[in-house]
Design an enzyme around this catalytic site. Sequence first.
Site, PDB file in Angstrom:
ATOM      1  CE  LYS A  13      -2.005  -1.015   4.054  1.00  0.00           C
ATOM      2  NZ  LYS A  13      -1.679  -2.500   4.047  1.00  0.00           N
ATOM      3  NE  ARG A  88      -3.433  -1.079   8.939  1.00  0.00           N
ATOM      4  CZ  ARG A  88      -2.476  -0.441   9.108  1.00  0.00           C
ATOM      5  NH1 ARG A  88      -2.707   1.094   9.818  1.00  0.00           N
ATOM      6  NH2 ARG A  88      -1.091  -0.966   8.584  1.00  0.00           N
ATOM      7  NE  ARG A 127       7.844  -1.853   6.327  1.00  0.00           N
ATOM      8  CZ  ARG A 127       6.453  -2.213   5.986  1.00  0.00           C
ATOM      9  NH1 ARG A 127       5.821  -1.259   5.007  1.00  0.00           N
ATOM     10  NH2 ARG A 127       5.687  -2.339   7.029  1.00  0.00           N
ATOM     11  NE  ARG A 156       6.541   0.067   9.937  1.00  0.00           N
ATOM     12  CZ  ARG A 156       5.260   0.443  10.089  1.00  0.00           C
ATOM     13  NH1 ARG A 156       5.142   1.249   8.161  1.00  0.00           N
ATOM     14  NH2 ARG A 156       4.313   0.047   9.767  1.00  0.00           N
ATOM     15  NE  ARG A 167       2.847  -4.420  11.740  1.00  0.00           N
ATOM     16  CZ  ARG A 167       4.041  -4.255  10.985  1.00  0.00           C
ATOM     17  NH1 ARG A 167       4.797  -4.756  10.737  1.00  0.00           N
ATOM     18  NH2 ARG A 167       3.208  -3.630   8.963  1.00  0.00           N
TER      19      ARG A 167
HETATM   20  P1  AMP Z   1       1.455   0.912   8.993  1.00  0.00           P
HETATM   21  O1  AMP Z   1       1.981   2.475   9.143  1.00  0.00           O
HETATM   22  O2  AMP Z   1       0.173   1.455   8.339  1.00  0.00           O
HETATM   23  O3  AMP Z   1       2.194  -0.701   8.793  1.00  0.00           O
HETATM   24  O4  AMP Z   1       0.462   1.271  10.674  1.00  0.00           O
HETATM   25  C1  AMP Z   1       1.686   0.927  11.752  1.00  0.00           C
HETATM   26  C2  AMP Z   1       1.323   0.670  12.930  1.00  0.00           C
HETATM   27  O5  AMP Z   1       0.070   2.218  12.862  1.00  0.00           O
HETATM   28  C3  AMP Z   1       0.011  -0.098  12.529  1.00  0.00           C
HETATM   29  O6  AMP Z   1       0.317  -1.098  12.870  1.00  0.00           O
HETATM   30  C4  AMP Z   1      -1.311  -0.009  13.783  1.00  0.00           C
HETATM   31  O7  AMP Z   1      -0.450  -0.295  15.419  1.00  0.00           O
HETATM   32  C5  AMP Z   1      -1.233   1.629  13.490  1.00  0.00           C
HETATM   33  N1  AMP Z   1      -2.072   2.352  12.311  1.00  0.00           N
HETATM   34  C6  AMP Z   1      -1.640   2.794  11.207  1.00  0.00           C
HETATM   35  N2  AMP Z   1      -3.338   3.025  11.163  1.00  0.00           N
HETATM   36  C7  AMP Z   1      -4.538   2.872  11.718  1.00  0.00           C
HETATM   37  C8  AMP Z   1      -5.452   1.639  12.042  1.00  0.00           C
HETATM   38  N3  AMP Z   1      -6.042   3.447  10.636  1.00  0.00           N
HETATM   39  N4  AMP Z   1      -6.109   1.853  13.006  1.00  0.00           N
HETATM   40  C9  AMP Z   1      -5.668   1.457  13.823  1.00  0.00           C
HETATM   41  N5  AMP Z   1      -4.052   1.172  13.782  1.00  0.00           N
HETATM   42  C10 AMP Z   1      -3.638   2.290  13.063  1.00  0.00           C
END
Ligand code: AMP
Length: 211
Positions: A13, A88, A127, A156, A167
């Site tokens: 994404k 999500r 990554r 990360r 996750r």
């Molecule tokens: P990402 O960078 O999209 O993989 O997001 C990293 C982390 O941020 C996720 O594992 C969640 O802990 C938090 N996070 C990001 N977007 C959301 C969302 N829409 N709802 C809940 N947690 C989120």
Amino acid sequence: MIIVLFGKPGAGKGTQAPLLSAALGVPTLATGDELRAAIRAGTTLGLEAKAFMDRGDLVPDAVILGIIKQALSEPRTAKGVILDGVIRTVPQAAGLNTVCADLGKIVDAVLCFEIDDDEIVRRLASRTICETCQTPFTAREPGATCDLDGGTLVRRKDDEPDAIRNRLAVYQTQTAPVLQWYRDHGTNVAVIDAVGAVDDVTSRALRALGK
Ligand code: AMP
């Protein structure tokens, strides 16, 4: 034009969002990027989100809906926005629809990037992301330099094996049901094969949007 990018962590994404943004002429919003920026800045939002994120758990819906509401009311998103990993949970999807309805907008399409778990684990284990602009890279070591802004590439914390497993489990239980929710609410859902060359995946996504 409001497009929801959907899919497991590591589905691509964050790689596709800027490419689709350039092709469609609308900005992106990634809640993960917003939250990581808040953590770096040491804000209350960042402090609240950090423990959830480090474990690979979802941040509470109210926090995410606050970010969505704010972003959709800004002039920069007036023509639309690409939502990268923003939706999500079912309450987040329902909340976005309410915010859109209040603004006279609708979610035009949900693009679900499809990929199997083995490929995810392989991708996330290799990554790195730019510390400043957060662009993701594969097979580039931590400490290397970002091609885009010269920032340092870092791993990360939630790309560690335990957090990746959590996750993926969180995705199955809390996020996957969102797709059926959108179908039940008449939103156009397109499933995109996310394996292959980056440009091929972008072309598939654009074709699904009729572009
Ligand atoms: P990402 O960078 O999209 O993989 O997001 C990293 C982390 O941020 C996720 O594992 C969640 O802990 C938090 N996070 C990001 N977007 C959301 C969302 N829409 N709802 C809940 N947690 C989120």
